[in-house]
Design a protein around this motif. Structure first.
Motif, PDB file in Angstrom:
ATOM      1  N   UNK A  54    -108.203 -37.296   3.305  1.00 41.81           N
ATOM      2  CA  UNK A  54    -109.433 -38.101   3.334  1.00 41.81           C
ATOM      3  C   UNK A  54    -109.108 -39.591   3.362  1.00 41.81           C
ATOM      4  N   UNK A  55    -108.112 -39.996   2.600  1.00 42.20           N
ATOM      5  CA  UNK A  55    -107.749 -41.407   2.562  1.00 42.20           C
ATOM      6  C   UNK A  55    -107.184 -41.849   3.921  1.00 42.20           C
ATOM      7  N   UNK A  56    -106.403 -40.986   4.538  1.00 44.99           N
ATOM      8  CA  UNK A  56    -105.816 -41.331   5.834  1.00 44.99           C
ATOM      9  C   UNK A  56    -106.901 -41.561   6.881  1.00 44.99           C
ATOM     10  N   UNK A  57    -107.820 -40.631   7.009  1.00 47.74           N
ATOM     11  CA  UNK A  57    -108.859 -40.761   8.026  1.00 47.74           C
ATOM     12  C   UNK A  57    -109.839 -41.890   7.697  1.00 47.74           C
ATOM     13  N   UNK A  58    -110.051 -42.139   6.403  1.00 45.50           N
ATOM     14  CA  UNK A  58    -110.972 -43.214   6.024  1.00 45.50           C
ATOM     15  C   UNK A  58    -110.377 -44.581   6.335  1.00 45.50           C
ATOM     16  N   UNK A  59    -109.132 -44.791   5.925  1.00 41.36           N
ATOM     17  CA  UNK A  59    -108.528 -46.112   6.109  1.00 41.36           C
ATOM     18  C   UNK A  59    -108.222 -46.393   7.581  1.00 41.36           C
ATOM     19  N   UNK A  60    -107.928 -45.357   8.354  1.00 36.38           N
ATOM     20  CA  UNK A  60    -107.652 -45.559   9.784  1.00 36.38           C
ATOM     21  C   UNK A  60    -108.938 -45.630  10.612  1.00 36.38           C
ATOM     22  N   UNK A  61    -110.063 -45.281   9.964  1.00 36.66           N
ATOM     23  CA  UNK A  61    -111.361 -45.278  10.670  1.00 36.66           C
ATOM     24  C   UNK A  61    -111.287 -44.443  11.947  1.00 36.66           C
ATOM     25  N   UNK A  62    -110.713 -43.249  11.803  1.00 37.16           N
ATOM     26  CA  UNK A  62    -110.522 -42.361  12.955  1.00 37.16           C
ATOM     27  C   UNK A  62    -111.816 -41.618  13.265  1.00 37.16           C
ATOM     28  N   UNK A  63    -112.193 -41.639  14.517  1.00 35.16           N
ATOM     29  CA  UNK A  63    -113.398 -40.948  14.982  1.00 35.16           C
ATOM     30  C   UNK A  63    -112.982 -39.878  15.984  1.00 35.16           C
ATOM     31  N   UNK A  90    -113.242 -31.528   7.431  1.00 37.49           N
ATOM     32  CA  UNK A  90    -113.141 -31.912   6.016  1.00 37.49           C
ATOM     33  C   UNK A  90    -113.967 -30.982   5.127  1.00 37.49           C
ATOM     34  N   UNK A  91    -115.079 -30.509   5.652  1.00 39.02           N
ATOM     35  CA  UNK A  91    -115.895 -29.567   4.882  1.00 39.02           C
ATOM     36  C   UNK A  91    -115.147 -28.253   4.683  1.00 39.02           C
ATOM     37  N   UNK A  92    -114.506 -27.765   5.739  1.00 41.85           N
ATOM     38  CA  UNK A  92    -113.732 -26.532   5.613  1.00 41.85           C
ATOM     39  C   UNK A  92    -112.558 -26.716   4.651  1.00 41.85           C
ATOM     40  N   UNK A  93    -111.934 -27.878   4.698  1.00 44.38           N
ATOM     41  CA  UNK A  93    -110.847 -28.173   3.758  1.00 44.38           C
ATOM     42  C   UNK A  93    -111.368 -28.186   2.333  1.00 44.38           C
ATOM     43  N   UNK A  94    -112.544 -28.787   2.120  1.00 45.50           N
ATOM     44  CA  UNK A  94    -113.135 -28.851   0.781  1.00 45.50           C
ATOM     45  C   UNK A  94    -113.431 -27.460   0.250  1.00 45.50           C
ATOM     46  N   UNK A  95    -113.883 -26.567   1.126  1.00 47.38           N
ATOM     47  CA  UNK A  95    -114.166 -25.192   0.697  1.00 47.38           C
ATOM     48  C   UNK A  95    -112.895 -24.535   0.174  1.00 47.38           C
ATOM     49  N   UNK A  96    -111.798 -24.690   0.912  1.00 47.97           N
ATOM     50  CA  UNK A  96    -110.539 -24.095   0.474  1.00 47.97           C
ATOM     51  C   UNK A  96    -110.076 -24.644  -0.860  1.00 47.97           C
ATOM     52  N   UNK A  97    -110.130 -25.964  -1.018  1.00 48.04           N
ATOM     53  CA  UNK A  97    -109.690 -26.585  -2.272  1.00 48.04           C
ATOM     54  C   UNK A  97    -110.625 -26.195  -3.409  1.00 48.04           C
ATOM     55  N   UNK A  98    -111.917 -26.130  -3.119  1.00 54.91           N
ATOM     56  CA  UNK A  98    -112.881 -25.766  -4.151  1.00 54.91           C
ATOM     57  C   UNK A  98    -112.637 -24.348  -4.659  1.00 54.91           C
TER      58      UNK A  98
END
Length: 349
Positions: free
Chosen positions: A305-314, A324-332
């Motif tokens: 999340x920090x990487x994509x936020x700071x790089x402002x990647x679209x 990111x939602x799918x990643x959050x599901x796995x971590x959750x």
């Protein structure tokens, strides 16, 4: 219709112990059975359900388990009811859920998960065997290959791995002697267990492949090895010009999905993002980033999340948000059910 605990007051038919919701599987909704109703349904015999109904039953159960609406232990117990299953689509749900577990468990728990997978998959592999039978459907032949692959990789079954090596040698001498539906799993299993010598062999077969199908099979097998030095070599080749740019992003994504190389691959992506952004097709770059869903640890998620936020990647549209939602599901699920999962798997050590 969605059945919840509050529905216990709803009048039920006289034979309610055999009630099945969404009969025929025509409805586009999830079904969550109250525990006692699910037990009664299962105890009447799961084999009496149609294929679509069995698919919906396990698919809904996995979805509501991931959502935290069904105890994880109940879902894992439910999978034991499907060891006699012979439908490819039903098994696809089961194997996907086992792969999900492989992404979220700790390294210490992986041997127990492997034993669990062997227990669930082995009866079907034993029943189907390694050779097609007269009159089998194409889906059954495909299922055989997928189950053998799962047993040899997710299950880490030594006997299956040895048999895979034997059959692969036979295949090299006579390609017609082995069912083509099994060959991809043989290559995948040997890559999963392979060393530098096997890597060199598969790399050479990638270079000299006679067909596009064979070329891709051996190319993507290079992402399935476990030794980090071999995965580092493969990653370096994705930006060296040696591998076509339309294939390279998918190879990186495959290594992100390899639990033995995902941290390595993520570090490579961060370090080489600018170069990959320049040389990879945009669609390929977007698909490559889909591999982040496998980085299912709290530490990796924060870094992603920090990487994509700071790089402002679209990545265009809602693509990144969905990843990111799918990643959050796995971590959750890992954070919520990790202890329960570990305790459950202890019985399989």
């Amino acid at each position: 219709m969605l059945l919840t605990e509050k529905d216990s007051t709803v009048p039920l038919p006289h034979d309610w112990e055999s009630i099945l919701l969404n009969e025929g599987g025509h409805g586009f909704h999830r079904v969550r059975y109250a525990p006692d109703l699910l037990d009664r349904l299962l105890n009447t015999g799961i084999d009496r359900l149609a294929v679509t109904e069995r698919f919906n039953l396990i698919n809904d159960a996995w979805a509501i388990t991931a959502a935290g609406l069904m105890p994880f232990t109940d879902y894992l117990d439910l999978t034991a009811r499907f060891t006699a299953e012979r439908d490819k689509n039903v098994w696809a749900v089961l194997l996907d859920s086992f792969s999900f577990l492989n992404r979220i468990i700790t390294v210490e728990d992986r041997p127990a998960l492997e034993a669990f997978v062997r227990g669930r998959v082995d009866p079907a592999v034993a029943a189907l065997g390694w050779v097609p039978r007269s009159g089998e459907s194409e889906l059954t032949k495909q299922l055989r290959g997928e189950l053998i692959g799962a047993q040899g990789k997710l299950g880490n079954d030594p006997a299956v791995q040895r048999r895979a090596a034997e059959l692969y040698q036979i295949y090299l001498n006579d390609a017609t002697a082995v069912d083509p539906n099994v060959v991809p799993s043989l290559v995948a299993i040997l890559a999963h267990t392979g060393d530098a010598t096997r890597y060199d062999e598969f790399n050479e077969r990638f270079r000299t492949a006679a067909t596009p199908q064979e070329e891709r099979r051996y190319l993507f097998s290079l992402a399935a090895f476990q030794p980090k030095a071999l995965l580092e070599l493969t990653l370096a080749r994705t930006i060296s010009g040696e591998i076509r740019t339309q294939d390279a992003p998918f190879l990186v994504s495959a290594i992100l999905g390899n639990v033995y190389g995902r941290e390595l691959a993520w570090a490579f992506v961060k370090t080489n993002w600018e170069k990959m952004d320049q040389i990879f097709p945009k669609q390929g770059l977007r698909r490559m980033c889909g591999g982040i869903v496998s980085l299912a640890t709290p530490e990796l998620e924060r870094d992603v999340r920090e990487f994509f936020r700071t790089r402002k990647i679209d990545l265009g549209g809602k693509t990144l948000e969905q990843y990111l939602e799918q990643l959050r599901i796995g971590v959750n699920v890992r954070e919520r059910d990790g202890i329960v999962l570990r305790q459950y798997l202890q019985a399989f050590r």
